[in-house]
Design a protein around this motif. Structure first.
Motif, PDB file in Angstrom:
ATOM      1  N   HIS A  21      76.867  58.721  92.417  1.00 29.96           N
ATOM      2  CA  HIS A  21      75.926  59.570  91.673  1.00 29.96           C
ATOM      3  C   HIS A  21      75.725  59.044  90.261  1.00 29.96           C
ATOM      4  O   HIS A  21      76.625  58.435  89.680  1.00 29.96           O
ATOM      5  N   ASP A  30      81.863  58.490  85.074  1.00 31.75           N
ATOM      6  CA  ASP A  30      81.674  59.383  86.227  1.00 31.75           C
ATOM      7  C   ASP A  30      80.186  59.691  86.339  1.00 31.75           C
ATOM      8  O   ASP A  30      79.699  60.561  85.627  1.00 31.75           O
ATOM      9  N   HIS A  47      84.813  63.574  82.281  1.00 34.59           N
ATOM     10  CA  HIS A  47      83.838  64.554  81.787  1.00 34.59           C
ATOM     11  C   HIS A  47      83.875  64.743  80.272  1.00 34.59           C
ATOM     12  O   HIS A  47      83.162  65.599  79.750  1.00 34.59           O
ATOM     13  N   GLU A  98      74.973  65.623  91.372  1.00 31.59           N
ATOM     14  CA  GLU A  98      76.311  65.810  91.935  1.00 31.59           C
ATOM     15  C   GLU A  98      77.120  66.783  91.094  1.00 31.59           C
ATOM     16  O   GLU A  98      77.901  67.578  91.614  1.00 31.59           O
ATOM     17  N   GLU A  99      76.930  66.709  89.786  1.00 34.92           N
ATOM     18  CA  GLU A  99      77.749  67.527  88.892  1.00 34.92           C
ATOM     19  C   GLU A  99      77.408  69.018  88.963  1.00 34.92           C
ATOM     20  O   GLU A  99      78.117  69.844  88.405  1.00 34.92           O
TER      21      GLU A  99
HETATM   22 MN    MN Z   1      82.146  64.625  87.771  1.00 36.98          MN
END
Ligand code: MN
Ligand code: MN
Length: 455
Positions: free
Chosen positions: A95, A254, A430, A284-285
């Motif tokens: 992602h 990420d 994150h 995705e998050e």
């Molecule tokens: Mn993530």
């Protein structure tokens, strides 16, 4: 517990390759601050490798190099294999969205001599990490006349940056008593845009001046924020981390670190028996939903389109292609942090430098939401890893009941295809500045190449 440091196996020549590959990655990460920017950069790289857009093909044959995008927020690259698509593909899925602050629909306001921009955070963040750091504004403003304006403010060294204030320590007696979840609240993540009033303007003169600048520089009005998609992200490029330069510090590892390594694996690998693919998805998050998330029908539609161009089309061939596909869900894992060792089971943790990390399952509270890969499938994969001298490790996201997380693995698993999570360990996941090991970046790349070409 069987994993070893990847660094120790490299000779001088290999070490040079590791460092060079990471220079390419740092460039991608520095440019790819949003999913749209990642798509643009991926298409550029794919074109440099001789890939052509799917719509340029009237038929497909083995060796054809194809890319396709979706709504400027997804991209997939394919190298058509020797076997028919019905035999399945070898897919790497990552992602390209990352946690950030999104600008609201009615965002600009003035208060006490400041013009401010209201935001709504996207994905899981520790809100207190986003104050008093340099921030940039990225995105598109779509106007009623059908045109859209690309905005990037804060990335060029001559650009101004923006940011979010925090209370001075001298007056923080009350604030310091609050829990970390409340010390900075979501509604207070408002970005400072300016402080200079427009001359001869009576009401909200600072806001008026900021809007004047946006009009002059980008040619849009306040009302155009209604159909804008602007994202606030950390400003500045990815950097080497550690005196030994063994790591990369940057925003959005990420999951752009798995996106880049997956993309390059497909681009660098010559024609295989099975069609190879890297697919980069959005959302995705926030649950992989919507037209540009992994749950979208887009990927299936593309596979159907490709069968139609390479063969006589039938619906059952599309089902076969999806079901026979083998996939790595290329997503990051929680890196073991010695400063917070208590959240991990040391035997089942991902250590920076020990190579690509496989998660048989993710999830939380009793594996809830986990794809939980087939052991038969992972046996095939670890055989290939061992045969190709690739350093790998296996891990869970933290101790049982410490928390957890999810990926896109289960979504593609719903097609009855074999999927396992495989990615790179990240520290500070994150946070505005995340950390990865350069050795893991390179081992993941090698692992992805081995997976698509040998399995
Ligand atoms: Mn993530
Ligand atoms: Mn992720």
């Amino acid at each position: 517990m069987y994993a070893k440091s990847a660094w120790k196996k490299y000779d001088c020549e290999q070490l040079k390759k590791v460092m060079e590959f990471n220079e390419d990655y740092k460039r991608f990460l520095s440019l790819g601050k949003t999913e749209r920017e990642c798509v643009k950069e991926s298409v550029k790289i794919a074109k440099d490798y001789g890939f052509k857009e799917l719509k340029e093909f009237t038929s497909l044959k083995a060796g054809d190099k194809v890319y396709v995008t979706n709504k400027n927020k997804n991209v997939a690259v394919f190298v058509i294999g020797n076997k028919p698509l019905e035999a399945g593909l070898r897919v790497l899925g990552a992602h390209i969205d990352s946690p950030r602050l999104d600008v609201k629909q009615n965002p600009v306001y003035e208060k006490n001599n400041f013009a401010l921009l209201d935001t709504h955070y996207y994905g899981g963040i520790k809100k207190y990490q986003w104050v008093t750091i340099p921030l940039a504004i990225y995105g598109v403003v779509c106007k009623k006349d059908g045109t859209s304006i690309d905005v990037v403010i804060g990335e060029d060294p001559t650009d101004p940056i923006v940011g979010i204030s925090d209370l001075l320590i001298h007056l923080s007696a009350d604030q310091m008593q609050k829990s970390a979840a409340k010390v900075i609240e979501g509604e207070d993540l408002d970005v400072t845009l300016g402080s200079m009033p427009l001359k001869d303007e009576e009401k909200d003169a600072v806001k008026a001046n900021v809007l004047r600048i946006l009009k002059e520089k980008y040619d849009f009005e306040e009302e155009d924020f209604l159909s804008a998609e602007l994202e606030i992200v950390p400003a500045g490029p990815a950097r080497d981390y550690g005196l030994d330069r063994s790591m990369v510090a940057g925003y959005g590892h990420d999951d752009r670190v798995c996106a880049f390594t997956s993309l390059r694996a497909v681009l660098d690998t010559p024609t295989c028996d099975y069609t190879t693919c890297a697919i980069l998805v959005d959302k995705e998050e926030v649950g992989s939903i919507g037209a540009t998330g992994a749950q979208s029908k887009w990927f299936e539609n593309v596979v159907a389109e490709m069968i139609n161009l390479s063969d006589s089309y039938s619906e059952i061939k599309v089902h076969h292609a999806m079901e026979n596909t083998k996939m790595l869900s290329s997503d990051v894992s929680a890196g073991f942090d010695p400063l917070f060792a208590y959240v991990n089971d040391p035997k089942n943790s991902a250590y920076l430098g020990n190579g690509i990390c496989f998660n048989k399952y993710t999830g939380s509270r009793g594996k809830s939401g986990a794809n939980d890969a087939m052991p038969e499938y992972f046996a095939e994969i670890r055989k290939i890893m061992d045969e190709n001298g690739i350093n790998f490790q296996t891990a869970e996201i933290g101790k049982v009941d410490q928390g957890g997380g999810g990926t896109i693995a289960y979504i593609l698993g719903n097609y009855n295809m074999n999927v396992i999570d495989a990615g790179i360990a990240v520290l500070n996941m994150h946070a505005p500045m995340e950390i990865v090991s350069k050795a893991d970046v390179y081992e993941a790349y090698l692992a992805y190449v081995a997976f698509i070409s040998k399995l």
